[in-house]
Design an enzyme around this catalytic site. Structure first.
Site, PDB file in Angstrom:
ATOM      1  N   GLU A  24       6.641 -33.478  -1.304  1.00  0.00           N
ATOM      2  CA  GLU A  24       6.672 -32.549  -0.167  1.00  0.00           C
ATOM      3  C   GLU A  24       8.094 -32.088   0.113  1.00  0.00           C
ATOM      4  O   GLU A  24       9.024 -32.900   0.159  1.00  0.00           O
ATOM      5  CB  GLU A  24       6.076 -33.253   1.056  1.00  0.00           C
ATOM      6  CG  GLU A  24       5.062 -32.451   1.798  1.00  0.00           C
ATOM      7  CD  GLU A  24       3.811 -32.106   0.984  1.00  0.00           C
ATOM      8  OE1 GLU A  24       3.773 -30.998   0.412  1.00  0.00           O
ATOM      9  OE2 GLU A  24       2.883 -32.922   0.940  1.00  0.00           O
ATOM     10  N   HIS A  25       8.238 -30.774   0.296  1.00  0.00           N
ATOM     11  CA  HIS A  25       9.545 -30.137   0.525  1.00  0.00           C
ATOM     12  C   HIS A  25      10.497 -30.369  -0.638  1.00  0.00           C
ATOM     13  O   HIS A  25      11.712 -30.459  -0.460  1.00  0.00           O
ATOM     14  CB  HIS A  25      10.159 -30.585   1.862  1.00  0.00           C
ATOM     15  CG  HIS A  25       9.454 -29.984   3.041  1.00  0.00           C
ATOM     16  ND1 HIS A  25       9.893 -28.861   3.685  1.00  0.00           N
ATOM     17  CD2 HIS A  25       8.287 -30.332   3.640  1.00  0.00           C
ATOM     18  CE1 HIS A  25       9.036 -28.553   4.660  1.00  0.00           C
ATOM     19  NE2 HIS A  25       8.049 -29.436   4.648  1.00  0.00           N
ATOM     20  N   GLY A 112      -4.471 -22.342   8.983  1.00  0.00           N
ATOM     21  CA  GLY A 112      -3.460 -23.086   9.739  1.00  0.00           C
ATOM     22  C   GLY A 112      -3.599 -24.592   9.634  1.00  0.00           C
ATOM     23  O   GLY A 112      -3.160 -25.319  10.515  1.00  0.00           O
ATOM     24  N   SER A 116      -3.206 -24.117   2.464  1.00  0.00           N
ATOM     25  CA  SER A 116      -2.789 -22.924   1.715  1.00  0.00           C
ATOM     26  C   SER A 116      -3.804 -21.791   1.698  1.00  0.00           C
ATOM     27  O   SER A 116      -4.068 -21.178   0.652  1.00  0.00           O
ATOM     28  CB  SER A 116      -2.411 -23.299   0.270  1.00  0.00           C
ATOM     29  OG  SER A 116      -1.329 -24.164   0.289  1.00  0.00           O
ATOM     30  N   SER A 117      -4.332 -21.492   2.870  1.00  0.00           N
ATOM     31  CA  SER A 117      -5.223 -20.334   2.962  1.00  0.00           C
ATOM     32  C   SER A 117      -4.467 -19.060   2.591  1.00  0.00           C
ATOM     33  O   SER A 117      -5.039 -18.157   1.965  1.00  0.00           O
ATOM     34  CB  SER A 117      -5.795 -20.221   4.375  1.00  0.00           C
ATOM     35  OG  SER A 117      -4.753 -20.192   5.324  1.00  0.00           O
ATOM     36  N   SER A 118      -3.191 -18.969   2.931  1.00  0.00           N
ATOM     37  CA  SER A 118      -2.471 -17.724   2.644  1.00  0.00           C
ATOM     38  C   SER A 118      -2.207 -17.568   1.149  1.00  0.00           C
ATOM     39  O   SER A 118      -2.334 -16.462   0.609  1.00  0.00           O
ATOM     40  CB  SER A 118      -1.195 -17.597   3.475  1.00  0.00           C
ATOM     41  OG  SER A 118      -0.413 -18.735   3.383  1.00  0.00           O
ATOM     42  N   ASP A 162       2.195 -23.705  -3.639  1.00  0.00           N
ATOM     43  CA  ASP A 162       0.840 -23.322  -3.222  1.00  0.00           C
ATOM     44  C   ASP A 162       0.269 -22.221  -4.111  1.00  0.00           C
ATOM     45  O   ASP A 162      -0.881 -22.292  -4.557  1.00  0.00           O
ATOM     46  CB  ASP A 162       0.856 -22.851  -1.761  1.00  0.00           C
ATOM     47  CG  ASP A 162       1.511 -23.876  -0.847  1.00  0.00           C
ATOM     48  OD1 ASP A 162       1.655 -25.036  -1.264  1.00  0.00           O
ATOM     49  OD2 ASP A 162       1.894 -23.501   0.280  1.00  0.00           O
ATOM     50  N   TYR A 211       9.743 -25.769   9.737  1.00  0.00           N
ATOM     51  CA  TYR A 211       9.832 -25.717   8.269  1.00  0.00           C
ATOM     52  C   TYR A 211      11.191 -25.167   7.809  1.00  0.00           C
ATOM     53  O   TYR A 211      11.909 -25.829   7.057  1.00  0.00           O
ATOM     54  CB  TYR A 211       8.659 -24.911   7.705  1.00  0.00           C
ATOM     55  CG  TYR A 211       8.605 -24.815   6.194  1.00  0.00           C
ATOM     56  CD1 TYR A 211       7.771 -25.633   5.447  1.00  0.00           C
ATOM     57  CD2 TYR A 211       9.403 -23.897   5.505  1.00  0.00           C
ATOM     58  CE1 TYR A 211       7.707 -25.536   4.061  1.00  0.00           C
ATOM     59  CE2 TYR A 211       9.350 -23.796   4.133  1.00  0.00           C
ATOM     60  CZ  TYR A 211       8.504 -24.611   3.412  1.00  0.00           C
ATOM     61  OH  TYR A 211       8.454 -24.511   2.041  1.00  0.00           O
TER      62      TYR A 211
HETATM   63  C1  GLA Z   1       4.285 -25.391   2.304  1.00  0.00           C
HETATM   64  C2  GLA Z   1       5.020 -24.398   1.414  1.00  0.00           C
HETATM   65  C3  GLA Z   1       5.282 -25.008   0.037  1.00  0.00           C
HETATM   66  C4  GLA Z   1       5.965 -26.372   0.159  1.00  0.00           C
HETATM   67  C5  GLA Z   1       5.242 -27.255   1.170  1.00  0.00           C
HETATM   68  C6  GLA Z   1       5.985 -28.537   1.440  1.00  0.00           C
HETATM   69  O1  GLA Z   1       3.011 -25.632   1.786  1.00  0.00           O
HETATM   70  O2  GLA Z   1       4.273 -23.219   1.267  1.00  0.00           O
HETATM   71  O3  GLA Z   1       6.039 -24.129  -0.739  1.00  0.00           O
HETATM   72  O4  GLA Z   1       7.324 -26.232   0.472  1.00  0.00           O
HETATM   73  O5  GLA Z   1       5.020 -26.603   2.390  1.00  0.00           O
HETATM   74  O6  GLA Z   1       5.950 -29.366   0.345  1.00  0.00           O
END
Ligand code: GLA
Length: 375
Positions: A24-25, A112, A116-118, A162, A211
């Site tokens: 993550e991140h 939301g 990753s709906s977008s 995503d 974020y």
């Molecule tokens: C969101 C962002 C991704 C990623 C994650 C965290 O989903 O769209 O690119 O940075 O957060 O891991």
């Protein structure tokens, strides 16, 4: 619905949402992530028009909007049409001539919730528009174009994870992605393991707020290391030794964010190795460590998500649990022995509701395939 509304038979494309098992991140730091595509998806139906218009219809919002294909909007307006219009803008910027079309959208990726709906919306739209103009891109290129929709049109400073998994996922597999060169390895998810996704019902958003702040904080730490020894344009290139050496010069928060990112890359690769060996206990252990790091060092969690993970750890059948996605809300991912998944999901929901008064949505999912045309 497309046929009835637009009187034309559509070509239909589907793109899935995703859940991230670990990493993550790390994507925007050119590190490693290991997501899977899930059964929730966005569908895009497209047919050509001869009046030079782009007409977008969302079944979810029950709204139709019309634009001039010769001069579509070049800026976002904080509306659901930003995503399909962003795809049009990026493709036009690549030199493609965009003709008039009707596009119907429908999706069941919870909005939301960090699933990753977008990205699903972007990838489905991009496939639809590309098919209309007779162009086909390899999955990784498609993912990069859709990431640019977020970065350059929508204004969300996200990485590539995503869009990449939505475009390139493989059924029953997790995908370890090297976000530096977009090379990847597929690791099978054993048939006796279920993905239980637990929605805290706390809204997650990457466009504003925390974020980008976290991203800036971790990048500030990277700049300090790079200033000393060079060759560290991204935290992917930094080591724990670097952090020990120069961490004293960092803002305490930056130090902690960087510590999370550097250790998360190590955990993500280790979790993939373990998954490839079928060592599920080790996968679960790495996920547990990842949650602690995400919550304590990165401060990317929230009370509800920490509680959801804590409750999961008390239940039979759990292999590993952590908050998934961009953070500050959204869903946890639980790897659970398949035979126990149903009971696990029910009990987790019951305990979470009892403690918080919030009724969570809990889904037992499996790893699905990436975006494709529906024949
Ligand atoms: C969101 C962002 C991704 C990623 C994650 C965290 O989903 O769209 O690119 O940075 O957060 O891991």
């Amino acid at each position: 619905m497309h046929l009835a509304r637009f009187h034309a038979e559509p070509s239909i494309f589907a793109a899935p949402g995703r859940v991230n098992l670990i990493g993550e991140h790390t994507d925007y730091a050119e590190g490693f992530v290991m997501p899977v595509a899930i059964d929730f998806a966005t569908l895009a139906g497209i047919s050509p028009r001869s009046d030079g218009k782009i007409v977008l219809y969302s079944e979810n919002y029950a709204q139709e909007r019309s634009f001039d294909a010769a001069a579509p909007p070049t800026a976002a307006s904080k509306h659901w049409t930003d995503y399909p219009l962003g795809v049009v803008a990026i493709l036009a910027g690549e030199g493609h001539k965009i003709p008039g079309f009707s596009l119907s959208l429908w999706g069941d990726v919870p909005l939301g919730s960090g699933l990753s709906s977008s990205a699903a919306l972007e990838v489905a739209t991009a496939l639809a528009v590309l098919s209309l103009i007779g162009v086909s891109y390899p999955g990784p290129v498609l993912a990069r174009l859709c990431q640019r929709v977020e970065n350059e049109f929508v204004g969300a400073n996200c990485g590539i994870m995503d869009q990449f998994i939505s475009a390139n996922g493989k059924e029953n597999h997790a995908l370890l992605l090297d976000c530096r060169d977009l090379s990847f390895r597929l690791a099978p998810i054993p048939a006796n393991v279920a993905l239980v996704i637990a929605n805290t019902m706390v809204k997650h958003s990457i466009a504003g707020g925390d974020y980008p702040t976290r991203r800036r904080e971790s990048e500030a730490a990277c700049a300090i290391i790079n200033g000393h020894r060079g060759g560290v344009p991204f935290l992917r290139d930094a080591t724990l030794e670097d952090l020990e050496k120069w961490g004293g010069e960092m803002e305490p928060k930056s130090y902690l964010r960087a510590k999370h990112v550097i250790t998360e890359d190590l955990r993500t690769v280790a979790a993939c190795e373990a998954l490839l060996k079928g060592d599920m206990a080790e996968v679960g252990r790495q996920m547990g460590e990842a949650h602690k790091s995400y919550s304590q060092d990165f401060e990317g969690s929230c009370v509800e998500a920490d509680l959801m993970v804590e409750l999961a750890n008390e239940l039979p059948g759990l292999i590993g649990a952590r908050l998934t996605g961009g953070g500050f809300g959204g869903c946890t991912i639980n790897l659970v022995e398949a035979s126990q998944a149903k009971a696990f999901a029910e009990e987790l929901g019951r305990r979470y509701a009892a403690k918080t008064g919030i009724e969570p949505q809990i889904h037992v999912c499996h790893a699905s395939g990436g975006a494709h045309r529906i024949e």
